[in-house]
Every structure is written in C-alpha cells, then in structure tokens.
Design an enzyme around this catalytic site. Structure first.
Site, PDB file in Angstrom:
ATOM      1  N   ASP A 201      -7.445  -2.948  -3.659  1.00  0.00           N
ATOM      2  CA  ASP A 201      -8.118  -4.664  -2.886  1.00  0.00           C
ATOM      3  C   ASP A 201      -6.855  -3.773  -1.516  1.00  0.00           C
ATOM      4  O   ASP A 201      -6.081  -5.321  -1.197  1.00  0.00           O
ATOM      5  CB  ASP A 201      -7.480  -5.091  -4.108  1.00  0.00           C
ATOM      6  CG  ASP A 201      -8.251  -6.445  -3.356  1.00  0.00           C
ATOM      7  OD1 ASP A 201      -9.635  -6.291  -3.020  1.00  0.00           O
ATOM      8  OD2 ASP A 201      -7.437  -7.964  -3.499  1.00  0.00           O
ATOM      9  N   ASN A 206      -3.397  -7.667   1.899  1.00  0.00           N
ATOM     10  CA  ASN A 206      -2.255  -7.143   1.074  1.00  0.00           C
ATOM     11  C   ASN A 206      -1.244  -6.245   1.587  1.00  0.00           C
ATOM     12  O   ASN A 206      -1.040  -5.331   1.154  1.00  0.00           O
ATOM     13  CB  ASN A 206      -2.797  -6.537  -0.418  1.00  0.00           C
ATOM     14  CG  ASN A 206      -3.874  -7.350  -1.366  1.00  0.00           C
ATOM     15  OD1 ASN A 206      -3.026  -9.032  -1.277  1.00  0.00           O
ATOM     16  ND2 ASN A 206      -4.410  -6.932  -1.995  1.00  0.00           N
ATOM     17  N   ASP A 218       0.092  -6.168  -4.088  1.00  0.00           N
ATOM     18  CA  ASP A 218      -0.560  -6.996  -5.160  1.00  0.00           C
ATOM     19  C   ASP A 218      -0.941  -6.164  -5.561  1.00  0.00           C
ATOM     20  O   ASP A 218      -2.657  -5.715  -5.164  1.00  0.00           O
ATOM     21  CB  ASP A 218      -1.261  -8.209  -4.821  1.00  0.00           C
ATOM     22  CG  ASP A 218      -2.177  -8.741  -5.424  1.00  0.00           C
ATOM     23  OD1 ASP A 218      -1.881  -8.490  -6.906  1.00  0.00           O
ATOM     24  OD2 ASP A 218      -2.625  -9.619  -5.114  1.00  0.00           O
TER      25      ASP A 218
END
Length: 328
Positions: A201, A206, A218
């Site tokens: 992701d 992030n 994350d």
C-alpha cells in the site's frame, strides 16, 4: 466483542491499561490517528517520547499473518532501511490484551513526499529497490497474494451479493465482469510474474519524508505481489508526466534490484483491482460506525453510478499501450 462495532470496547481506560501492561505509563494524552482498518493512536508517555499504539481489527489477520509482516519489517531494519518496525516489549512484537492483538511503535515525524520532484522519485526508487531485494529473499507462507482472483473477482462477487441497489445492479455487474475478463487476459499475457513480499500500500500517506529521505510506515497490507505494485501508486498526471516519473523511479531502483520491464503492462490491471477492492472493502466494513461516518455517500445509487463511470474510463485505459522504459 461487538460484531457490529469491533472497536466499541476501546475506551480511553482500556487503551491506557493495555499500554501499561507493557510497562509504559501514560500521561493521559491520547490522540486518534487517521486509520480505519485498525485503530492507531498516539499515546503520551510520562517522562518519555509519545508512542504509537496499534490495535488490530479482530478477525482480519491471524497471529501468524501479523508476525510474518513484523518479521519482514525486522529484516528491512537489519539492512538499515528506514521502515518503522514494531517495538519489542517483554520479548515480543505482538501482544494480546483482552481479545485485541496490539503492537507499539516509536513515533516518527515527517511529511508526505513531493512526488513532482524528480529527485525525490529517484530516491524513492533506490529505497524501493533495496526493500524489494530483501522482499525477494523468501516468500510469505501465511499471508495471501494479490491476484485478479483475490482482489478482483472475489471483490465483485461480494459487491453484487451484498451492496448493489437494484437500480444499478445490471449495469455494474455487466461492466465489472467485462472489466475483469480484460484484466485476466492481460494478466495472462504478461506471463508468469514473480511475486515477492512488497509493502502493498505504498502511497504518499504511508511515506514520511524527513531529512531528504523517506520513512516507510504501515506494512499492514503487505503481501505477495509483483514488484510494480509498490511503484505504480507513485505515478500521477498525464502519460508524459508518468513516463518521466517512472524513469526516475526505475533508474534509482535498478541500482539495487533488477526490474522486470514486462511488469509495466500490469499497472492498469493493478489500478483496476484496487478500485473494485476499495468498494468491496467499504462494503465489508459498513457495519463499523467509523466507516458510516467517514464515507456517508457509500452505497447510494449515486455512489455506484459514479463507480460505473470510473470503471468505464478504466476499461478504456486497459486497452491503451502500457508505459515504456526505452533504455531498459
């Protein structure tokens, strides 16, 4: 535990008790951070720097799946990569407190990287190359892979069975099935692509930019996927802009890890999969009051009409020639 609101029990006292169970004593300051899938909070600590506490959504990942992600983080840190890994407390990175899996992290400051700066993209490419070099060293055995089936077909099946208003059921289902047939065809034509452990992701939310370098946070969505999964979300703008951005990223990437140029034809496939997966994610989490508050428009006829328009655009994008890297 409340099935409709799995985090209902996370009262301030519960949170502070969980932190104190690891030997940290809070000064009472608790700040909720931007997270929907899990609950992530900044906790003020007496006579110390604040900590980040992460309470995992129940029944999403197993203990073994969470620990696989933690182990990947530790491998990256061992290679001096700027990844925010969980803290080890009382000999473990993951602890259970009254039904919740929890992890603690050091707080790291920073801001989102400026992706219109080509030097920043080159730097990101270098770090992603190093991350993927570690990611290639071994496979996940517990975590699922990102595939057209897991992200695409399964998502569409769930949406059709659980979320579509009657007014849009036929046009959405017809378009989504046609779209996935095209994705399947392109994925197959791309051949057997090596899946590696990736961030999963890797968008600007992030990545914390600090001291002219990125810090990756994350890895909750980390899984086995083609390497391009961690690259395509850094691209934006018109095709010529994306072409320049891609060249900078890959130039940095190739200093540490070989890049399979044929993966470029998967970019629009992965974008399509993310679009339908996101809608299915909202549908699956709709029982959580936090989602109803944050996404009040979801599930309406207008929402699905807009999704149909966006997917029609994506259907056209899938039929365009992929980005290229002429020097590789």
């Amino acid at each position: 535990m409340n099935g409709e609101n799995p985090f209902a029990g996370l009262t301030p006292d519960f949170i502070l008790d969980a932190i104190e169970s690891r030997g940290f004593y809070s000064d009472g300051r608790v700040l909720a951070l931007n997270s929907y899938e899990n609950r992530v909070l900044q906790i003020g600590i007496e006579e110390g720097a604040p900590l980040i506490a992460k309470f995992y959504r129940p029944n999403r990942w197993s203990r073994a799946q969470i620990l696989e992600e933690h182990e990947f983080c530790f491998e990256l840190v061992e290679q001096e990569l700027p990844v925010v890994a969980p803290m080890i407390t009382k000999g473990e990175s993951l602890f259970e407190y009254k039904g919740f899996y929890c992890a603690l992290f050091e707080r790291k400051g920073g801001h989102a990287p400026e992706l219109d700066n080509l030097d920043n993209l080159f730097t990101l490419g270098r770090f992603l190359g190093r991350i993927h070099r570690v990611g290639q060293a071994k496979d996940y055995s517990e975590r699922p892979a990102l595939t057209p089936q897991t992200f695409g077909h399964d998502s569409i099946d769930y949406i059709i069975e659980n979320s579509l208003p009657d007014e849009v059921r036929m046009p959405y289902e017809s378009l989504a099935r046609d779209l996935m047939a095209l994705v399947d065809d392109l994925w197959q034509k791309a051949g057997s692509k090596r899946a590696i452990r990736v961030h999963g992701d890797c968008h600007v939310g992030n990545i914390l930019w600090r001291d002219d370098n990125p810090h990756f946070v994350d890895l909750d969505d980390s899984r086995m996927a083609p390497a391009i999964q961690d690259i395509w979300m850094l691209l934006s703008g018109e095709r010529d802009q994306q072409q320049k951005q891609l060249m900078e990223i890959i130039e940095g990437y190739q200093e540490f890890c070989d890049f399979d140029v044929s993966e470029l034809q998967l970019i629009e496939c992965l974008r399509t999969l993310r679009m339908v997966y996101h809608s299915a994610w909202l549908a699956r989490r709709w029982h959580d009051p936090a989602f109803k508050h944050a996404f009040p428009y979801f599930g309406s006829v207008q929402y699905w009409q807009e999704q149909i328009l966006d997917l029609r655009v994506q259907f056209a994008e899938l039929q365009e020639a992929p980005l290229t890297l002429p020097h590789y």
